[in-house]
Design an enzyme around this catalytic site. Structure first.
Site, short mmCIF file in Angstrom:
data_model
loop_
_atom_site.label_atom_id
_atom_site.label_comp_id
_atom_site.label_asym_id
_atom_site.label_seq_id
_atom_site.Cartn_x
_atom_site.Cartn_y
_atom_site.Cartn_z
CG HIS A 134 36.95 76.42 42.55
ND1 HIS A 134 36.90 76.34 43.92
CD2 HIS A 134 37.30 75.19 42.10
CE1 HIS A 134 37.21 75.10 44.29
NE2 HIS A 134 37.46 74.39 43.21
NE ARG A 182 37.07 77.01 47.44
CZ ARG A 182 38.39 76.93 47.32
NH1 ARG A 182 39.07 76.09 48.10
NH2 ARG A 182 39.05 77.67 46.44
CD GLU A 227 38.88 80.66 42.40
OE1 GLU A 227 39.07 80.68 41.16
OE2 GLU A 227 37.92 81.20 42.96
CG HIS A 263 32.88 76.47 45.92
ND1 HIS A 263 32.67 77.32 46.99
CD2 HIS A 263 33.94 76.97 45.23
CE1 HIS A 263 33.58 78.28 46.97
NE2 HIS A 263 34.35 78.10 45.90
#
Length: 249
Positions: free
Chosen positions: A182, A60, A87, A9
Protein backbone atom coordinates in the site's frame (compact mmCIF):
# COMPACT_ATOMS: atom_id res chain seq x y z
CA UNK A 1 22.66 -8.09 -8.43
CA UNK A 2 19.60 -8.60 -6.21
CA UNK A 3 16.25 -6.92 -6.80
CA UNK A 4 13.16 -6.21 -4.72
CA UNK A 5 10.17 -4.78 -6.57
CA UNK A 6 7.69 -2.69 -4.58
CA UNK A 7 4.21 -2.41 -6.04
CA UNK A 8 1.28 -0.46 -4.70
CA UNK A 9 -2.04 -2.19 -5.37
CA UNK A 10 -4.19 -1.16 -8.34
CA UNK A 11 -6.97 1.38 -8.03
CA UNK A 12 -9.52 0.31 -5.42
CA UNK A 13 -13.19 1.27 -5.33
CA UNK A 14 -12.47 3.80 -2.60
CA UNK A 15 -9.46 5.18 -4.51
CA UNK A 16 -11.91 5.76 -7.34
CA UNK A 17 -14.28 7.52 -4.94
CA UNK A 18 -11.39 9.45 -3.32
CA UNK A 19 -12.03 8.04 0.15
CA UNK A 20 -9.62 7.36 3.01
CA UNK A 21 -9.31 3.58 3.06
CA UNK A 22 -6.67 2.48 5.57
CA UNK A 23 -7.42 -0.99 6.95
CA UNK A 24 -10.95 -1.09 5.48
CA UNK A 25 -11.01 -4.10 3.16
CA UNK A 26 -12.08 -2.65 -0.19
CA UNK A 27 -11.97 -4.43 -3.56
CA UNK A 28 -10.17 -3.33 -6.70
CA UNK A 29 -12.07 -1.37 -9.32
CA UNK A 30 -12.15 -2.62 -12.90
CA UNK A 31 -9.43 -0.09 -13.64
CA UNK A 32 -7.42 -1.48 -10.73
CA UNK A 33 -7.61 -5.00 -12.14
CA UNK A 34 -6.47 -3.72 -15.53
CA UNK A 35 -3.59 -1.84 -13.90
CA UNK A 36 -2.49 -4.96 -12.04
CA UNK A 37 -2.41 -7.07 -15.19
CA UNK A 38 -0.49 -4.33 -17.01
CA UNK A 39 2.05 -4.26 -14.16
CA UNK A 40 2.47 -8.02 -14.50
CA UNK A 41 3.07 -7.74 -18.23
CA UNK A 42 5.64 -4.99 -17.61
CA UNK A 43 7.47 -7.14 -15.08
CA UNK A 44 7.39 -10.19 -17.33
CA UNK A 45 8.75 -8.32 -20.36
CA UNK A 46 11.43 -6.71 -18.16
CA UNK A 47 12.81 -10.15 -17.29
CA UNK A 48 11.85 -10.53 -13.63
CA UNK A 49 11.75 -14.09 -12.32
CA UNK A 50 9.96 -14.12 -8.98
CA UNK A 51 9.83 -17.20 -6.81
CA UNK A 52 8.82 -15.38 -3.63
CA UNK A 53 6.28 -12.61 -3.05
CA UNK A 54 4.86 -10.73 -0.08
CA UNK A 55 1.60 -8.92 0.40
CA UNK A 56 -0.70 -7.57 3.10
CA UNK A 57 -3.88 -9.00 4.61
CA UNK A 58 -6.09 -6.65 2.58
CA UNK A 59 -7.77 -7.95 -0.56
CA UNK A 60 -6.92 -5.00 -2.81
CA UNK A 61 -3.24 -5.92 -2.40
CA UNK A 62 -3.85 -9.68 -2.49
CA UNK A 63 -5.95 -9.38 -5.66
CA UNK A 64 -3.31 -7.16 -7.28
CA UNK A 65 -0.65 -9.77 -6.56
CA UNK A 66 -2.87 -12.52 -7.97
CA UNK A 67 -3.37 -10.54 -11.21
CA UNK A 68 0.34 -9.76 -11.52
CA UNK A 69 1.37 -13.38 -11.07
CA UNK A 70 -1.32 -14.53 -13.48
CA UNK A 71 -0.04 -12.10 -16.13
CA UNK A 72 3.48 -13.43 -15.54
CA UNK A 73 2.34 -17.08 -15.62
CA UNK A 74 3.73 -17.35 -12.09
CA UNK A 75 0.66 -18.28 -10.05
CA UNK A 76 2.71 -21.01 -8.37
CA UNK A 77 5.02 -18.48 -6.67
CA UNK A 78 5.33 -18.78 -2.89
CA UNK A 79 3.34 -15.97 -1.24
CA UNK A 80 3.65 -14.71 2.33
CA UNK A 81 0.90 -12.46 3.78
CA UNK A 82 1.41 -10.19 6.77
CA UNK A 83 -0.68 -7.57 8.54
CA UNK A 84 2.56 -5.63 8.99
CA UNK A 85 2.35 -4.68 5.31
CA UNK A 86 -1.18 -3.28 5.67
CA UNK A 87 -1.90 0.34 4.80
CA UNK A 88 -1.57 3.03 7.46
CA UNK A 89 -4.66 2.96 9.68
CA UNK A 90 -6.48 6.23 9.02
CA UNK A 91 -8.54 6.06 12.20
CA UNK A 92 -11.78 8.04 12.19
CA UNK A 93 -11.05 9.31 8.67
CA UNK A 94 -11.63 5.90 7.10
CA UNK A 95 -14.52 6.05 4.64
CA UNK A 96 -14.55 9.84 4.38
CA UNK A 97 -14.07 11.61 1.06
CA UNK A 98 -10.65 13.29 1.01
CA UNK A 99 -11.67 16.43 -0.89
CA UNK A 100 -14.76 16.93 1.28
CA UNK A 101 -12.66 16.45 4.41
CA UNK A 102 -10.17 19.04 3.11
CA UNK A 103 -13.03 21.48 2.49
CA UNK A 104 -14.14 20.97 6.10
CA UNK A 105 -10.80 20.97 7.93
CA UNK A 106 -8.53 22.70 5.41
CA UNK A 107 -6.07 21.42 2.84
CA UNK A 108 -3.10 21.76 5.21
CA UNK A 109 -4.69 19.66 7.94
CA UNK A 110 -5.58 16.88 5.50
CA UNK A 111 -2.06 17.10 4.04
CA UNK A 112 -0.64 16.50 7.52
CA UNK A 113 -2.95 13.55 8.11
CA UNK A 114 -2.03 12.03 4.73
CA UNK A 115 1.64 12.84 4.29
CA UNK A 116 3.32 14.07 7.48
CA UNK A 117 5.61 11.76 9.43
CA UNK A 118 4.16 11.95 12.94
CA UNK A 119 0.58 13.29 12.80
CA UNK A 120 -2.15 10.66 13.21
CA UNK A 121 -5.92 11.14 12.74
CA UNK A 122 -8.36 10.71 15.60
CA UNK A 123 -8.57 7.01 16.57
CA UNK A 124 -11.62 4.83 16.05
CA UNK A 125 -13.44 3.65 19.21
CA UNK A 126 -12.50 0.29 20.70
CA UNK A 127 -15.98 -1.07 19.88
CA UNK A 128 -15.85 0.05 16.25
CA UNK A 129 -15.85 -2.43 13.36
CA UNK A 130 -12.84 -0.43 12.15
CA UNK A 131 -10.85 -1.65 15.18
CA UNK A 132 -8.73 -4.51 13.75
CA UNK A 133 -8.99 -6.32 17.07
CA UNK A 134 -12.64 -6.97 16.18
CA UNK A 135 -11.68 -8.61 12.86
CA UNK A 136 -11.14 -12.38 12.94
CA UNK A 137 -8.27 -12.25 10.44
CA UNK A 138 -6.12 -10.59 13.14
CA UNK A 139 -7.10 -12.92 15.98
CA UNK A 140 -3.54 -14.22 16.31
CA UNK A 141 -2.04 -10.73 16.61
CA UNK A 142 -1.65 -9.37 20.15
CA UNK A 143 -4.38 -6.77 20.69
CA UNK A 144 -1.84 -4.24 21.92
CA UNK A 145 -0.11 -4.31 18.51
CA UNK A 146 -3.24 -3.54 16.47
CA UNK A 147 -3.77 0.17 15.75
CA UNK A 148 -6.83 2.38 16.19
CA UNK A 149 -5.06 5.05 14.14
CA UNK A 150 -1.55 5.57 12.81
CA UNK A 151 0.90 8.18 11.64
CA UNK A 152 3.57 7.26 9.12
CA UNK A 153 5.95 7.02 12.07
CA UNK A 154 3.73 4.32 13.59
CA UNK A 155 3.59 2.55 10.22
CA UNK A 156 7.38 2.59 9.95
CA UNK A 157 7.65 1.03 13.40
CA UNK A 158 5.56 -2.00 12.40
CA UNK A 159 6.75 -2.39 8.79
CA UNK A 160 10.54 -2.04 9.08
CA UNK A 161 11.17 -4.91 11.54
CA UNK A 162 9.32 -7.17 9.09
CA UNK A 163 11.34 -5.74 6.20
CA UNK A 164 14.65 -6.31 7.96
CA UNK A 165 13.97 -9.67 9.59
CA UNK A 166 11.91 -11.30 6.84
CA UNK A 167 11.80 -9.68 3.39
CA UNK A 168 15.32 -8.27 3.05
CA UNK A 169 16.87 -11.34 4.64
CA UNK A 170 15.49 -13.48 1.80
CA UNK A 171 17.82 -11.79 -0.70
CA UNK A 172 20.38 -14.32 0.50
CA UNK A 173 18.28 -17.02 -1.24
CA UNK A 174 16.37 -15.21 -4.02
CA UNK A 175 17.55 -12.79 -6.71
CA UNK A 176 14.10 -11.25 -7.33
CA UNK A 177 11.43 -10.62 -4.68
CA UNK A 178 8.04 -8.93 -5.17
CA UNK A 179 6.27 -6.92 -2.46
CA UNK A 180 2.69 -5.83 -3.19
CA UNK A 181 1.33 -3.53 -0.52
CA UNK A 182 0.00 0.00 0.00
CA UNK A 183 0.99 3.62 -0.44
CA UNK A 184 2.07 4.21 3.15
CA UNK A 185 3.54 0.82 3.99
CA UNK A 186 5.69 1.19 0.86
CA UNK A 187 6.55 4.80 1.77
CA UNK A 188 7.81 3.40 5.08
CA UNK A 189 10.11 0.95 3.28
CA UNK A 190 11.41 3.54 0.82
CA UNK A 191 12.05 6.02 3.63
CA UNK A 192 14.13 3.45 5.47
CA UNK A 193 16.03 2.07 2.48
CA UNK A 194 16.89 5.48 1.01
CA UNK A 195 17.35 7.32 4.29
CA UNK A 196 14.73 9.95 3.46
CA UNK A 197 14.26 12.56 6.20
CA UNK A 198 11.07 12.91 8.24
CA UNK A 199 10.33 16.19 6.45
CA UNK A 200 11.14 15.11 2.90
CA UNK A 201 9.07 11.94 3.05
CA UNK A 202 5.93 14.09 2.89
CA UNK A 203 6.66 14.75 -0.79
CA UNK A 204 6.71 11.07 -1.77
CA UNK A 205 3.51 9.98 -3.54
CA UNK A 206 3.42 6.43 -4.89
CA UNK A 207 1.22 5.78 -7.95
CA UNK A 208 -0.99 2.70 -8.14
CA UNK A 209 0.27 -0.50 -9.81
CA UNK A 210 3.58 0.99 -10.96
CA UNK A 211 6.60 -1.27 -10.30
CA UNK A 212 9.34 0.40 -8.27
CA UNK A 213 12.63 -1.48 -8.48
CA UNK A 214 15.27 -1.53 -5.74
CA UNK A 215 18.62 -2.97 -6.85
CA UNK A 216 21.18 -4.18 -4.33
CA UNK A 217 24.74 -5.45 -4.66
CA UNK A 218 25.78 -8.75 -3.13
CA UNK A 219 26.63 -7.03 0.16
CA UNK A 220 23.10 -5.65 0.46
CA UNK A 221 23.85 -2.02 -0.43
CA UNK A 222 21.29 -0.16 -2.51
CA UNK A 223 22.83 0.63 -5.90
CA UNK A 224 19.86 1.85 -7.93
CA UNK A 225 16.14 2.55 -7.68
CA UNK A 226 13.63 3.42 -10.40
CA UNK A 227 10.08 3.02 -11.66
CA UNK A 228 9.35 0.78 -14.63
CA UNK A 229 7.27 2.48 -17.31
CA UNK A 230 6.76 5.75 -19.13
CA UNK A 231 8.27 8.54 -17.00
CA UNK A 232 5.73 11.19 -17.98
CA UNK A 233 2.77 8.92 -17.18
CA UNK A 234 4.32 7.94 -13.85
CA UNK A 235 4.82 11.60 -12.88
CA UNK A 236 1.20 12.36 -13.72
CA UNK A 237 -0.06 9.39 -11.71
CA UNK A 238 2.02 10.49 -8.70
CA UNK A 239 0.73 14.06 -9.07
CA UNK A 240 -2.84 12.73 -9.15
CA UNK A 241 -2.22 10.96 -5.82
CA UNK A 242 -1.02 14.25 -4.31
CA UNK A 243 -4.16 16.08 -5.53
CA UNK A 244 -6.52 13.64 -3.82
CA UNK A 245 -6.34 15.52 -0.53
CA UNK A 246 -7.07 18.98 -1.95
CA UNK A 247 -10.50 20.55 -1.54
CA UNK A 248 -10.44 22.10 -5.03
CA UNK A 249 -8.03 20.09 -7.27
Amino acid sequence: MKRIVLLRHGESMWNKENRFTGWTDISLSEQGITEAYEAGITLRTSGFDFRLAYTSMLKRAVKTLDCVLDAMDRSWVQVEKSWRLNEKHYGALQGLNKAETAALYGDWQVYKWRRSFDVAPKPVPEISEANPANDTRYRDVPRCELPLTESLKDTVERVIPYWKCEIFRQLAYYDDILVVAHGNSLRAIIKYVKGISDDDISELNIPTATPYVLEFDDSGLLTNDFYLGDEAKIREKAAAVARQGVSKP
